[in-house]
Structures are given as C-alpha cells and as structure tokens.
Design an enzyme around this catalytic site. Structure first.
Site, mmCIF file in Angstrom:
data_model
loop_
_atom_site.group_PDB
_atom_site.id
_atom_site.type_symbol
_atom_site.label_atom_id
_atom_site.label_comp_id
_atom_site.label_asym_id
_atom_site.label_seq_id
_atom_site.Cartn_x
_atom_site.Cartn_y
_atom_site.Cartn_z
ATOM 1 N N LYS A 1 0.815 -1.220 0.000
ATOM 2 C CA LYS A 1 0.000 0.000 0.000
ATOM 3 C C LYS A 1 0.847 1.268 0.000
ATOM 4 O O LYS A 1 0.438 2.288 -0.539
ATOM 5 C CB LYS A 1 -0.965 0.008 1.196
ATOM 6 C CG LYS A 1 -2.086 -1.003 1.050
ATOM 7 C CD LYS A 1 -3.270 -0.681 1.940
ATOM 8 C CE LYS A 1 -4.393 -1.691 1.689
ATOM 9 N NZ LYS A 1 -5.516 -1.527 2.608
ATOM 10 N N LYS B 1 -5.200 -10.378 -6.825
ATOM 11 C CA LYS B 1 -6.368 -10.425 -5.943
ATOM 12 C C LYS B 1 -7.468 -9.496 -6.458
ATOM 13 O O LYS B 1 -7.161 -8.417 -6.967
ATOM 14 C CB LYS B 1 -5.885 -9.951 -4.562
ATOM 15 C CG LYS B 1 -6.775 -10.279 -3.415
ATOM 16 C CD LYS B 1 -6.116 -9.837 -2.091
ATOM 17 C CE LYS B 1 -6.025 -8.328 -1.980
ATOM 18 N NZ LYS B 1 -5.572 -7.857 -0.662
ATOM 19 N N LYS C 1 -10.708 -3.414 -4.547
ATOM 20 C CA LYS C 1 -11.377 -2.148 -4.843
ATOM 21 C C LYS C 1 -10.484 -1.211 -5.632
ATOM 22 O O LYS C 1 -10.954 -0.313 -6.314
ATOM 23 C CB LYS C 1 -11.718 -1.410 -3.529
ATOM 24 C CG LYS C 1 -12.676 -2.145 -2.643
ATOM 25 C CD LYS C 1 -12.840 -1.402 -1.311
ATOM 26 C CE LYS C 1 -13.208 -2.392 -0.239
ATOM 27 N NZ LYS C 1 -13.519 -1.829 1.051
HETATM 28 P P1 TYM Z 1 -10.725 -5.069 3.919
HETATM 29 O O1 TYM Z 1 -11.670 -3.941 4.149
HETATM 30 O O2 TYM Z 1 -9.622 -4.893 2.923
HETATM 31 O O3 TYM Z 1 -11.530 -6.364 3.494
HETATM 32 C C1 TYM Z 1 -12.641 -6.817 4.246
HETATM 33 C C2 TYM Z 1 -12.664 -8.339 4.272
HETATM 34 O O4 TYM Z 1 -12.729 -8.864 2.942
HETATM 35 C C3 TYM Z 1 -11.677 -9.800 2.733
HETATM 36 N N1 TYM Z 1 -11.233 -9.709 1.346
HETATM 37 C C4 TYM Z 1 -11.129 -10.754 0.514
HETATM 38 N N2 TYM Z 1 -11.371 -12.067 0.707
HETATM 39 C C5 TYM Z 1 -11.190 -12.894 -0.350
HETATM 40 N N3 TYM Z 1 -10.760 -12.468 -1.578
HETATM 41 C C6 TYM Z 1 -10.508 -11.161 -1.809
HETATM 42 N N4 TYM Z 1 -10.114 -10.755 -3.012
HETATM 43 C C7 TYM Z 1 -10.681 -10.235 -0.730
HETATM 44 N N5 TYM Z 1 -10.540 -8.900 -0.608
HETATM 45 C C8 TYM Z 1 -10.871 -8.586 0.658
HETATM 46 C C9 TYM Z 1 -10.583 -9.383 3.696
HETATM 47 O O5 TYM Z 1 -9.709 -10.450 3.982
HETATM 48 C C10 TYM Z 1 -11.388 -8.943 4.902
HETATM 49 O O6 TYM Z 1 -11.745 -10.054 5.696
HETATM 50 N N6 TYM Z 1 -7.673 -4.824 7.886
HETATM 51 C C11 TYM Z 1 -8.977 -5.265 7.419
HETATM 52 C C12 TYM Z 1 -10.142 -4.685 8.192
HETATM 53 C C13 TYM Z 1 -10.046 -4.819 9.674
HETATM 54 C C14 TYM Z 1 -10.283 -6.003 10.428
HETATM 55 C C15 TYM Z 1 -10.118 -5.605 11.796
HETATM 56 C C16 TYM Z 1 -10.627 -7.302 10.107
HETATM 57 C C17 TYM Z 1 -9.764 -3.843 10.559
HETATM 58 N N7 TYM Z 1 -9.790 -4.303 11.824
HETATM 59 C C18 TYM Z 1 -10.261 -6.536 12.806
HETATM 60 C C19 TYM Z 1 -10.769 -8.223 11.139
HETATM 61 C C20 TYM Z 1 -10.595 -7.837 12.485
HETATM 62 C C21 TYM Z 1 -9.143 -4.856 5.969
HETATM 63 O O7 TYM Z 1 -8.547 -3.920 5.495
HETATM 64 O O8 TYM Z 1 -10.109 -5.552 5.314
#
Ligand code: TYM
Length: 342
Positions: free
Chosen positions: A111, A204, A207
């Site tokens: 990132k 992957k 967004k």
């Molecule tokens: P974020 O917002 O990027 O994504 C949210 C959730 O979607 C999953 N995900 C995917 N799973 C499968 N294939 C993909 N291409 C894909 N893209 C996204 C992510 O693994 C996630 O589960 N850091 C985290 C948010 C967060 C969080 C937390 C999660 C903040 N605090 C505490 C769990 C517990 C994030 O940026 O997810």
C-alpha cells in the site's frame, strides 16, 4: 467464552471478494456465536478520504452488511470511531508492538508503494489498531479472507507480549493464570478465501484495481454481472474433473471456487458436475448464480441507503452495545498498565 469480531473498510463499495471471503462466514457465525461486526472508519483514514465520501461509504457498507444478511438485532453492527476504546487500546499496543514486527507486514509494503517516506504513520501502525479492534472485546474468533492472515498473526503476538510484559500485574488484578488477552484465532475457510481478479488470475480482486471489469461489485445489476463474467479471462481447455487439474490454471480455479462458495457446495462436487465442459456453458450457470445472489442484495442496499437516518440509528445502537463490552475491558487494561482512573 467464544466471541467473534471482524470488520471492513468503508472505502468504495464492497465486492465479491469481501462477500465470499469474509461475509459469508460472518453470516453463518451469527447463528451460533456472539458477533461484533465493525465498519472500520479509523482504518480508512490511513489514506486520505474525502469527508463527504467517507460518510457516504460508512453508510453504504453498513447497508451492505444488513442487505447481505447480518441482523442488527442478533449481531452488533457499528462504526469504529464511535467506540473510543479502539483508539485508546491501539495506543497501548503501539507501545507493546515492535518496529521489527511492523517492518515485516507485506500489506504496508504494497500500500505504501515506492515512496514510503510519504506514507502516513497511521498506515504503518494500522496492524496495531487492528489488534486493538479485536482485543478491545477479548474476541476469540476472527473470520477474514486470506490476505488478513499476517495481520492476525501480529495480533496474536501482541496479545502474548502484553500478557508477558504485564504478567505480575495481570495476576494482581485477579487473573490467576496471568492471561488477560486471548489468542484470537483466524477463521479462514471455504473455497473463496482469496478471490482473484476476473481479468488476471494471479492478482487479488480488489477495490483499487483501475478496471471495473476485474471485480463484481455488490451493487452491480444483472446485465453488468453477466457482461463481466462473459468477459472474464479463461484458458482454452475444458474444465478439469478434479482439483489436481487446477495447476497452472488460476482463472479456472478462481471461477470454480466462486461458484462453489456461492451455491455452498464442495469444489469436488462442482467439478464432478462441470468437469470436461467448456467454459462458455459454465459461465452461463455462474452468471445466473451470481445474479440470483447479488441482485436482491444490491436492491436492498439501494433501499436502505435511501434512509440514512435509519442507518445512523442502527450504528448508534450498535455503538452503545459495543461500548458496554469494550469500556470495562479498557478500564482493566488501564489498571494493568498502571494508569490511575477515577
Ligand atoms: P478489507 O476492508 O480490505 O476487506 C474486508 C474483508 O474482505 C476480505 N477480502 C477478501 N477475501 C477474499 N478475496 C478477496 N479478493 C478479498 N478482498 C478482501 C478481507 O480479507 C477482509 O476479511 N484490515 C482489514 C479490516 C479490519 C479487520 C479488523 C478485520 C480492521 N480491523 C479486525 C478483522 C478484524 C481490511 O482492510 O479488510
């Protein structure tokens, strides 16, 4: 006692990777566990966000949670910034976590890009805040996609180091075994823990991909979904009949994994059905299954976002229930660390 916590960033609309990789498991766990699902707005601002768009995205993601099947009566749905324990515990964890640990985080490297000097300090410390999100509730299970695995390992290291650094104080506070924070377990299950781009099976689904054809958004209409699947990259061979046949064929593996998760069938059962067939036939079935699942969710998101005041009420209610759990835990953390509170 088991407790589930997870979250998503309110940056843009959710896509199929978010839904199949994480939310499908959230919805299942809601039936069997105490669940807390967060819209992580504090995480979103690690990269600059337009304030009006951020507000919009928080409501949009909340609407998507509900539209996809999360019930604000069964689960706690809220936005992170309304519960101050997240930021407070993150500061304590900034002091427990090590620079060497954060330096290993691959997501920061991706990132931050080439000009790392210009990345925000928040983007670097992001995994400490994520550990705080989970541990502010002493949550035990964290359903996420594969890409969050390394962050979860860090959260476990932070929990353990806190318990070690303060073990005498933790025992003095009445936790005889010296364990205050549990080791949160990642829940990464199913055939779509890493949904790939529809244009490139080695990337992957995300967004931030400039091509909208690379992903299915949870707000896409039927025609858009059909067009994106029709244009999805494939190879010239017919579909394999067993999982071993996926080697060197990431696009085939991705589309089959998406379908298996959508219809809740094991991958080998799907291959038994479609093995040996051409992609064109399978793509029609896949597009129909996607439309059947996503169209009602997209319509419901639209309906819900038409009443922002109602969404804000749901977030206010969820936030006050989240605070009831997190505030006493944060109080104990302050006692353990040696702060004075009145
Ligand atoms: P974020 O917002 O990027 O994504 C949210 C959730 O979607 C999953 N995900 C995917 N799973 C499968 N294939 C993909 N291409 C894909 N893209 C996204 C992510 O693994 C996630 O589960 N850091 C985290 C948010 C967060 C969080 C937390 C999660 C903040 N605090 C505490 C769990 C517990 C994030 O940026 O997810």
């Amino acid at each position: 006692t088991p407790r589930v916590f997870s979250g998503m960033q309110p940056t843009g609309s959710l896509h199929l990777g978010n839904y199949l990789g994480a939310m499908v498991n959230w919805i299942k766990m809601q039936e069997t566990h105490e669940c807390i699902y967060c819209v992580v707005d504090l995480h979103a601002i690690t990269v600059w966000q337009d304030p009006a768009e951020l507000r919009n995205a928080i409501r949009q993601v909340t609407a998507a949670y509900i539209a996809a099947g999360l019930d604000p009566k069964k689960s706690i749905l809220f936005n992170q910034s309304q519960v101050s324990a997240h930021a407070e515990l993150a500061w304590v964890f900034n002091c427990v976590s090590r620079l060497g640990w954060l330096n290993r985080m691959t997501q920061f490297k991706e990132k931050a890009g080439k000009d790392r000097e210009q990345a925000s300090v928040g983007l670097y410390a992001y995994p400490n805040l994520m550990a705080a999100d989970i541990l502010a509730y002493r949550a035990t299970h964290v359903p996420v996609g594969e890409d969050q695995k390394q962050h979860l390992e860090l959260a476990r290291d932070i929990a353990q180091k806190f318990n070690n650094d303060f073990s005498a104080s933790i025992i003095a506070e009445g936790f005889a075994d010296g364990i205050f924070f549990p080791q949160p377990e990642p829940v990464i299950t199913g055939a779509a823990t890493r949904v790939m781009s529809l244009r490139d099976g080695s990337k992957k689904m995300s967004k931030s991909d400039p091509s909208d054809l690379s992903r299915i958004n949870m707000t896409d209409d039927a025609d858009t979904i059909a067009k994106k699947i029709q244009k999805a990259k494939t190879d010239p061979e017919p579909l394999p009949s067993e999982e071993g046949g996926f080697s060197g064929r990431p696009e085939a593996e991705n589309l089959i994994g998406i379908y298996a998760t959508l219809v809740d069938k094991p991958v080998d059962a799907v291959l038994a059905e479609f093995g040996g067939q051409q992609f064109s036939a399978f793509k029609k079935v896949l597009a129909d299954a996607l439309v059947a699942k996503i169209e009602p969710i997209a319509n419901e998101i639209k309906r819900l976002t038409g009443d922002p005041a109602e969404i804000d009420r749901i977030l206010a209610d969820g936030s006050s229930r989240a605070r009831e759990i997190a505030t006493p835990i944060m109080g104990k953390v302050k006692d353990i660390v040696g702060f004075i509170r009145s």
